[in-house]
Design a protein around this motif. Structure first.
Motif, PDB file in Angstrom:
ATOM      1  N   ALA A  80      43.874 -18.196 -52.445  1.00  0.00           N
ATOM      2  CA  ALA A  80      42.791 -17.551 -53.190  1.00  0.00           C
ATOM      3  C   ALA A  80      41.560 -18.450 -53.101  1.00  0.00           C
ATOM      4  CB  ALA A  80      43.205 -17.356 -54.649  1.00  0.00           C
ATOM      5  N   PHE A  81      40.374 -17.859 -53.154  1.00  0.00           N
ATOM      6  CA  PHE A  81      39.151 -18.640 -52.940  1.00  0.00           C
ATOM      7  C   PHE A  81      38.982 -19.743 -53.970  1.00  0.00           C
ATOM      8  CE2 PHE A  81      34.694 -19.682 -53.546  1.00  0.00           C
ATOM      9  CZ  PHE A  81      34.396 -20.112 -52.267  1.00  0.00           C
ATOM     10  N   GLU A  82      38.718 -20.918 -53.472  1.00  0.00           N
ATOM     11  CA  GLU A  82      38.343 -22.099 -54.252  1.00  0.00           C
ATOM     12  C   GLU A  82      37.213 -22.759 -53.482  1.00  0.00           C
ATOM     13  OE1 GLU A  82      39.400 -23.481 -57.144  1.00  0.00           O
ATOM     14  OE2 GLU A  82      40.752 -21.792 -57.490  1.00  0.00           O
ATOM     15  N   PRO A  83      36.099 -23.113 -54.114  1.00  0.00           N
ATOM     16  CA  PRO A  83      34.962 -23.696 -53.393  1.00  0.00           C
ATOM     17  C   PRO A  83      35.300 -24.923 -52.547  1.00  0.00           C
ATOM     18  CG  PRO A  83      34.317 -23.117 -55.613  1.00  0.00           C
ATOM     19  CD  PRO A  83      35.800 -22.925 -55.531  1.00  0.00           C
ATOM     20  N   GLY A  84      36.295 -25.697 -52.943  1.00  0.00           N
ATOM     21  CA  GLY A  84      36.646 -26.900 -52.199  1.00  0.00           C
ATOM     22  C   GLY A  84      37.531 -26.651 -50.992  1.00  0.00           C
ATOM     23  N   VAL A  85      38.103 -25.445 -50.879  1.00  0.00           N
ATOM     24  CA  VAL A  85      38.967 -25.094 -49.751  1.00  0.00           C
ATOM     25  C   VAL A  85      38.096 -24.445 -48.683  1.00  0.00           C
ATOM     26  CG1 VAL A  85      40.940 -23.720 -49.007  1.00  0.00           C
ATOM     27  CG2 VAL A  85      40.959 -24.794 -51.266  1.00  0.00           C
ATOM     28  N   LYS A  86      38.170 -24.958 -47.466  1.00  0.00           N
ATOM     29  CA  LYS A  86      37.264 -24.509 -46.406  1.00  0.00           C
ATOM     30  C   LYS A  86      37.902 -23.585 -45.372  1.00  0.00           C
ATOM     31  CE  LYS A  86      33.977 -27.117 -48.038  1.00  0.00           C
ATOM     32  NZ  LYS A  86      33.968 -26.962 -49.442  1.00  0.00           N
ATOM     33  N   ALA A  87      39.225 -23.335 -45.435  1.00  0.00           N
ATOM     34  CA  ALA A  87      39.895 -22.496 -44.428  1.00  0.00           C
ATOM     35  C   ALA A  87      40.832 -21.502 -45.108  1.00  0.00           C
ATOM     36  CB  ALA A  87      40.665 -23.354 -43.445  1.00  0.00           C
ATOM     37  N   TYR A  88      40.789 -20.256 -44.622  1.00  0.00           N
ATOM     38  CA  TYR A  88      41.573 -19.167 -45.193  1.00  0.00           C
ATOM     39  C   TYR A  88      42.157 -18.305 -44.086  1.00  0.00           C
ATOM     40  CZ  TYR A  88      39.093 -20.506 -49.397  1.00  0.00           C
ATOM     41  OH  TYR A  88      38.600 -21.223 -50.441  1.00  0.00           O
ATOM     42  N   ARG A  89      43.176 -17.498 -44.444  1.00  0.00           N
ATOM     43  CA  ARG A  89      43.795 -16.561 -43.498  1.00  0.00           C
ATOM     44  C   ARG A  89      43.949 -15.222 -44.204  1.00  0.00           C
ATOM     45  NH1 ARG A  89      45.371 -19.002 -39.081  1.00  0.00           N
ATOM     46  NH2 ARG A  89      46.623 -17.270 -38.300  1.00  0.00           N
ATOM     47  N   VAL A  90      43.799 -14.139 -43.432  1.00  0.00           N
ATOM     48  CA  VAL A  90      43.978 -12.798 -43.964  1.00  0.00           C
ATOM     49  C   VAL A  90      44.390 -11.871 -42.822  1.00  0.00           C
ATOM     50  CG1 VAL A  90      41.562 -12.128 -43.668  1.00  0.00           C
ATOM     51  CG2 VAL A  90      42.921 -11.032 -45.447  1.00  0.00           C
ATOM     52  N   SER A  91      45.153 -10.824 -43.152  1.00  0.00           N
ATOM     53  CA  SER A  91      45.517  -9.805 -42.168  1.00  0.00           C
ATOM     54  C   SER A  91      44.799  -8.523 -42.530  1.00  0.00           C
ATOM     55  CB  SER A  91      47.029  -9.561 -42.170  1.00  0.00           C
ATOM     56  OG  SER A  91      47.706 -10.695 -41.704  1.00  0.00           O
ATOM     57  N   THR A  92      44.482  -7.719 -41.511  1.00  0.00           N
ATOM     58  CA  THR A  92      43.778  -6.470 -41.735  1.00  0.00           C
ATOM     59  C   THR A  92      44.170  -5.459 -40.669  1.00  0.00           C
ATOM     60  OG1 THR A  92      41.600  -5.514 -42.214  1.00  0.00           O
ATOM     61  CG2 THR A  92      41.727  -7.060 -40.369  1.00  0.00           C
ATOM     62  N   SER A  93      43.635  -4.263 -40.806  1.00  0.00           N
ATOM     63  CA  SER A  93      43.819  -3.215 -39.808  1.00  0.00           C
ATOM     64  C   SER A  93      42.452  -2.587 -39.565  1.00  0.00           C
ATOM     65  CB  SER A  93      44.806  -2.165 -40.313  1.00  0.00           C
ATOM     66  OG  SER A  93      44.242  -1.481 -41.426  1.00  0.00           O
TER      67      SER A  93
END
Length: 80
Positions: free
Chosen positions: A4-17
């Motif tokens: 989940a978004f946190e200002p100190g975290v710089k990398a994320y992953r998500v799946s979509t269609s």
């Protein structure tokens, strides 16, 4: 999005269609947001992106005053 978004975290992953392709990044009032898709396409905040099959990379840069922070989101497009 993971994590989940946190200002100190710089990398994320998500799946979509294909059904979900709108990119919306929220920021404090007055902040400027720029979104770069796959190192080549600028995407306006709140508009649709065209995902390639597999992994796509978004670099979302938030600028507030003289401070810029970049976040990387890896979006994996799955076919349904």
């Amino acid at each position: 999005m993971a994590p989940a978004f946190e200002p100190g975290v710089k990398a994320y992953r998500v799946s979509t269609s294909n059904a979900t392709n709108t990119i919306t990044a929220a920021a404090d009032t007055g902040a400027k947001i720029s979104i770069l898709l796959n190192d080549s396409t600028m995407v306006e905040n709140g508009t649709a992106a065209t995902w390639q099959d597999g992994e796509n990379t978004l670099v979302i840069t938030v600028t507030s005053g003289a401070v810029s922070t970049a976040y990387t989101v890896t979006v994996t497009k799955t076919t349904v």
